[in-house]
Design a protein around this motif. Structure first.
Motif, PDB file in Angstrom:
ATOM      1  N   ASP A 117       5.340   7.511  -7.863  1.00  0.00           N
ATOM      2  CA  ASP A 117       5.486   7.395  -9.311  1.00  0.00           C
ATOM      3  C   ASP A 117       6.411   6.265  -9.752  1.00  0.00           C
ATOM      4  O   ASP A 117       6.599   6.058 -10.943  1.00  0.00           O
ATOM      5  N   LEU A 118       6.987   5.549  -8.799  1.00  0.00           N
ATOM      6  CA  LEU A 118       7.875   4.453  -9.163  1.00  0.00           C
ATOM      7  C   LEU A 118       7.077   3.185  -9.432  1.00  0.00           C
ATOM      8  O   LEU A 118       5.982   3.001  -8.912  1.00  0.00           O
ATOM      9  N   ASP A 119       7.653   2.293 -10.191  1.00  0.00           N
ATOM     10  CA  ASP A 119       7.021   1.037 -10.568  1.00  0.00           C
ATOM     11  C   ASP A 119       6.838   0.095  -9.376  1.00  0.00           C
ATOM     12  O   ASP A 119       5.989  -0.779  -9.394  1.00  0.00           O
ATOM     13  N   ILE A 120       7.600   0.318  -8.314  1.00  0.00           N
ATOM     14  CA  ILE A 120       7.592  -0.593  -7.168  1.00  0.00           C
ATOM     15  C   ILE A 120       6.208  -0.674  -6.538  1.00  0.00           C
ATOM     16  O   ILE A 120       5.723  -1.755  -6.218  1.00  0.00           O
ATOM     17  N   GLY A 121       5.574   0.454  -6.341  1.00  0.00           N
ATOM     18  CA  GLY A 121       4.254   0.477  -5.730  1.00  0.00           C
ATOM     19  C   GLY A 121       3.223  -0.284  -6.548  1.00  0.00           C
ATOM     20  O   GLY A 121       2.407  -1.021  -6.005  1.00  0.00           O
ATOM     21  N   ALA A 122       3.289  -0.130  -7.864  1.00  0.00           N
ATOM     22  CA  ALA A 122       2.355  -0.842  -8.739  1.00  0.00           C
ATOM     23  C   ALA A 122       2.568  -2.353  -8.643  1.00  0.00           C
ATOM     24  O   ALA A 122       1.607  -3.124  -8.596  1.00  0.00           O
ATOM     25  N   ARG A 123       3.825  -2.770  -8.594  1.00  0.00           N
ATOM     26  CA  ARG A 123       4.106  -4.209  -8.488  1.00  0.00           C
ATOM     27  C   ARG A 123       3.650  -4.769  -7.150  1.00  0.00           C
ATOM     28  O   ARG A 123       3.147  -5.895  -7.081  1.00  0.00           O
ATOM     29  N   LEU A 124       3.810  -3.988  -6.103  1.00  0.00           N
ATOM     30  CA  LEU A 124       3.339  -4.429  -4.788  1.00  0.00           C
ATOM     31  C   LEU A 124       1.821  -4.593  -4.811  1.00  0.00           C
ATOM     32  O   LEU A 124       1.293  -5.603  -4.337  1.00  0.00           O
ATOM     33  N   ARG A 125       1.124  -3.609  -5.365  1.00  0.00           N
ATOM     34  CA  ARG A 125      -0.344  -3.700  -5.456  1.00  0.00           C
ATOM     35  C   ARG A 125      -0.769  -4.911  -6.293  1.00  0.00           C
ATOM     36  O   ARG A 125      -1.745  -5.588  -5.966  1.00  0.00           O
ATOM     37  N   GLU A 126      -0.043  -5.180  -7.381  1.00  0.00           N
ATOM     38  CA  GLU A 126      -0.359  -6.352  -8.209  1.00  0.00           C
ATOM     39  C   GLU A 126      -0.209  -7.644  -7.416  1.00  0.00           C
ATOM     40  O   GLU A 126      -1.055  -8.540  -7.511  1.00  0.00           O
ATOM     41  N   ARG A 127       0.861  -7.739  -6.634  1.00  0.00           N
ATOM     42  CA  ARG A 127       1.086  -8.957  -5.838  1.00  0.00           C
ATOM     43  C   ARG A 127      -0.021  -9.142  -4.810  1.00  0.00           C
ATOM     44  O   ARG A 127      -0.569 -10.237  -4.670  1.00  0.00           O
TER      45      ARG A 127
END
Length: 197
Positions: A117-127
Protein backbone atom coordinates in the motif's frame (compact mmCIF):
# COMPACT_ATOMS: atom_id res chain seq x y z
CA UNK A 1 36.17 25.82 4.50
CA UNK A 2 33.96 24.26 7.24
CA UNK A 3 30.82 22.24 6.84
CA UNK A 4 27.50 24.00 6.96
CA UNK A 5 24.52 22.83 9.03
CA UNK A 6 22.82 21.84 5.77
CA UNK A 7 25.81 19.69 4.76
CA UNK A 8 25.90 18.01 8.19
CA UNK A 9 22.14 17.36 7.98
CA UNK A 10 22.56 15.86 4.52
CA UNK A 11 25.46 13.69 5.72
CA UNK A 12 23.38 12.52 8.70
CA UNK A 13 20.41 11.67 6.48
CA UNK A 14 22.79 9.72 4.21
CA UNK A 15 24.24 7.80 7.18
CA UNK A 16 20.74 6.99 8.42
CA UNK A 17 19.68 5.72 5.01
CA UNK A 18 22.80 3.58 4.58
CA UNK A 19 22.49 2.11 8.07
CA UNK A 20 18.77 1.42 7.64
CA UNK A 21 19.37 -0.15 4.22
CA UNK A 22 21.93 -2.52 5.74
CA UNK A 23 19.56 -3.50 8.54
CA UNK A 24 16.59 -3.89 6.20
CA UNK A 25 18.65 -6.25 4.03
CA UNK A 26 20.16 -8.32 6.85
CA UNK A 27 17.28 -8.41 9.36
CA UNK A 28 14.33 -7.69 7.14
CA UNK A 29 12.25 -4.54 6.84
CA UNK A 30 9.50 -5.75 9.18
CA UNK A 31 11.93 -6.88 11.87
CA UNK A 32 13.90 -3.62 11.95
CA UNK A 33 12.68 -0.85 14.25
CA UNK A 34 13.56 2.84 14.39
CA UNK A 35 15.09 2.15 17.80
CA UNK A 36 17.44 -0.47 16.29
CA UNK A 37 18.45 1.92 13.51
CA UNK A 38 19.19 4.61 16.12
CA UNK A 39 21.21 2.14 18.23
CA UNK A 40 23.22 1.04 15.19
CA UNK A 41 23.99 4.70 14.45
CA UNK A 42 24.79 5.45 18.08
CA UNK A 43 22.15 8.19 18.36
CA UNK A 44 18.93 8.59 20.28
CA UNK A 45 15.60 7.71 18.73
CA UNK A 46 14.69 11.41 19.09
CA UNK A 47 17.72 12.39 16.99
CA UNK A 48 16.70 9.89 14.32
CA UNK A 49 13.11 11.13 14.50
CA UNK A 50 14.34 14.64 13.66
CA UNK A 51 15.32 13.37 10.20
CA UNK A 52 12.79 10.59 9.60
CA UNK A 53 9.48 10.05 11.38
CA UNK A 54 8.98 6.44 10.22
CA UNK A 55 10.73 3.50 8.57
CA UNK A 56 8.56 4.19 5.54
CA UNK A 57 10.06 7.70 5.33
CA UNK A 58 13.54 6.19 5.28
CA UNK A 59 12.56 3.65 2.62
CA UNK A 60 10.96 6.40 0.52
CA UNK A 61 14.14 8.49 0.74
CA UNK A 62 16.20 5.44 -0.27
CA UNK A 63 13.88 4.78 -3.18
CA UNK A 64 14.12 8.38 -4.35
CA UNK A 65 17.93 8.43 -4.10
CA UNK A 66 18.51 5.02 -5.68
CA UNK A 67 15.88 5.73 -8.34
CA UNK A 68 17.52 8.98 -9.51
CA UNK A 69 19.82 7.27 -12.05
CA UNK A 70 16.79 5.51 -13.59
CA UNK A 71 14.86 8.80 -13.70
CA UNK A 72 17.84 10.45 -15.44
CA UNK A 73 18.09 7.51 -17.84
CA UNK A 74 14.39 7.77 -18.69
CA UNK A 75 14.75 11.52 -19.35
CA UNK A 76 17.77 10.81 -21.59
CA UNK A 77 15.96 8.00 -23.43
CA UNK A 78 12.94 10.17 -24.17
CA UNK A 79 15.21 12.62 -26.00
CA UNK A 80 16.78 9.94 -28.21
CA UNK A 81 15.51 8.40 -31.43
CA UNK A 82 14.53 4.74 -30.83
CA UNK A 83 17.49 3.26 -32.71
CA UNK A 84 19.00 -0.08 -31.81
CA UNK A 85 22.21 1.69 -30.75
CA UNK A 86 20.26 3.89 -28.32
CA UNK A 87 18.44 0.83 -26.96
CA UNK A 88 21.86 -0.76 -26.36
CA UNK A 89 22.97 2.33 -24.44
CA UNK A 90 19.72 2.33 -22.48
CA UNK A 91 20.22 -1.30 -21.40
CA UNK A 92 23.88 -0.65 -20.53
CA UNK A 93 23.00 2.28 -18.29
CA UNK A 94 20.02 0.44 -16.83
CA UNK A 95 22.23 -2.51 -15.82
CA UNK A 96 24.35 -0.12 -13.74
CA UNK A 97 21.31 1.51 -12.14
CA UNK A 98 19.75 -1.86 -11.25
CA UNK A 99 23.06 -3.07 -9.80
CA UNK A 100 23.28 -0.02 -7.53
CA UNK A 101 19.64 -0.27 -6.45
CA UNK A 102 19.61 -4.06 -6.03
CA UNK A 103 19.37 -3.97 -2.20
CA UNK A 104 16.26 -1.77 -2.43
CA UNK A 105 14.64 -4.03 -5.02
CA UNK A 106 15.39 -7.01 -2.78
CA UNK A 107 13.71 -5.31 0.20
CA UNK A 108 10.65 -4.50 -1.90
CA UNK A 109 10.50 -8.05 -3.28
CA UNK A 110 10.81 -9.72 0.12
CA UNK A 111 8.28 -7.41 1.80
CA UNK A 112 5.60 -7.15 -0.90
CA UNK A 113 2.69 -7.75 1.44
CA UNK A 114 3.85 -5.13 3.95
CA UNK A 115 4.78 -2.52 1.37
CA UNK A 116 1.91 -3.10 -1.07
CA UNK A 117 0.00 0.00 0.00
CA UNK A 118 2.99 2.33 0.02
CA UNK A 119 3.76 4.72 -2.83
CA UNK A 120 7.20 3.16 -3.31
CA UNK A 121 5.93 0.13 -5.20
CA UNK A 122 3.90 2.27 -7.59
CA UNK A 123 6.92 4.47 -8.33
CA UNK A 124 9.08 1.43 -8.96
CA UNK A 125 6.50 0.03 -11.39
CA UNK A 126 6.32 3.42 -13.14
CA UNK A 127 10.10 3.49 -13.58
CA UNK A 128 10.29 -0.06 -14.92
CA UNK A 129 7.31 0.64 -17.20
CA UNK A 130 8.97 3.78 -18.59
CA UNK A 131 12.20 1.90 -19.32
CA UNK A 132 10.17 -0.86 -20.97
CA UNK A 133 8.36 1.65 -23.21
CA UNK A 134 11.71 3.10 -24.28
CA UNK A 135 13.13 -0.34 -25.09
CA UNK A 136 9.99 -1.20 -27.11
CA UNK A 137 9.72 2.20 -28.83
CA UNK A 138 9.64 2.29 -32.63
CA UNK A 139 10.21 4.99 -35.20
CA UNK A 140 7.02 6.88 -36.06
CA UNK A 141 4.82 4.74 -38.25
CA UNK A 142 7.13 1.72 -38.00
CA UNK A 143 5.32 -1.61 -37.61
CA UNK A 144 7.49 -3.74 -35.32
CA UNK A 145 7.01 -7.51 -35.67
CA UNK A 146 5.84 -9.32 -32.56
CA UNK A 147 8.97 -11.49 -32.49
CA UNK A 148 11.12 -8.34 -32.38
CA UNK A 149 9.06 -6.97 -29.50
CA UNK A 150 9.54 -10.26 -27.66
CA UNK A 151 13.30 -9.97 -28.14
CA UNK A 152 13.22 -6.41 -26.78
CA UNK A 153 11.29 -7.68 -23.74
CA UNK A 154 13.69 -10.58 -23.26
CA UNK A 155 16.70 -8.27 -23.33
CA UNK A 156 15.19 -5.99 -20.69
CA UNK A 157 14.08 -8.89 -18.50
CA UNK A 158 17.57 -10.40 -18.71
CA UNK A 159 19.06 -7.22 -17.26
CA UNK A 160 16.31 -6.53 -14.73
CA UNK A 161 15.43 -9.93 -13.29
CA UNK A 162 18.80 -11.49 -14.02
CA UNK A 163 20.34 -9.16 -11.45
CA UNK A 164 18.23 -10.76 -8.73
CA UNK A 165 18.26 -14.35 -9.91
CA UNK A 166 22.06 -14.43 -10.19
CA UNK A 167 22.48 -12.73 -6.83
CA UNK A 168 22.20 -16.07 -5.03
CA UNK A 169 24.91 -17.67 -7.17
CA UNK A 170 28.57 -17.47 -6.18
CA UNK A 171 30.84 -15.16 -8.09
CA UNK A 172 31.84 -11.57 -8.55
CA UNK A 173 28.76 -9.28 -8.76
CA UNK A 174 30.34 -7.10 -11.46
CA UNK A 175 31.26 -10.14 -13.56
CA UNK A 176 27.65 -11.33 -13.30
CA UNK A 177 26.36 -7.87 -14.31
CA UNK A 178 28.67 -7.78 -17.34
CA UNK A 179 27.63 -11.31 -18.36
CA UNK A 180 23.93 -10.45 -18.05
CA UNK A 181 24.42 -7.31 -20.10
CA UNK A 182 26.35 -9.20 -22.79
CA UNK A 183 23.51 -11.73 -23.15
CA UNK A 184 20.89 -8.95 -23.14
CA UNK A 185 22.75 -7.08 -25.89
CA UNK A 186 23.03 -10.26 -27.96
CA UNK A 187 19.26 -10.72 -27.66
CA UNK A 188 18.70 -7.09 -28.56
CA UNK A 189 21.03 -7.31 -31.57
CA UNK A 190 19.24 -10.44 -32.78
CA UNK A 191 16.07 -8.35 -33.03
CA UNK A 192 17.69 -6.49 -35.91
CA UNK A 193 19.49 -9.36 -37.58
CA UNK A 194 22.68 -8.61 -35.61
CA UNK A 195 23.03 -4.99 -36.73
CA UNK A 196 23.80 -2.37 -34.09
CA UNK A 197 22.62 0.85 -35.66
Amino acid sequence: MGTTPRTRRSDTRERIQQTALGLFVTRGYEKTSLREIAEELGVTKAALYYHFKTKEDILTALSDRLGEPVDELIAWGREQPPTLENKRELLTRYSLAVRDAAPLYRILQENQATLRDLDIGARLRERVGAVSRLVHAAEDGEDVPLETLVRFSSALLTVHFGTFTLDELPGDPEAKRVALLAVALQILDSADGGSTG
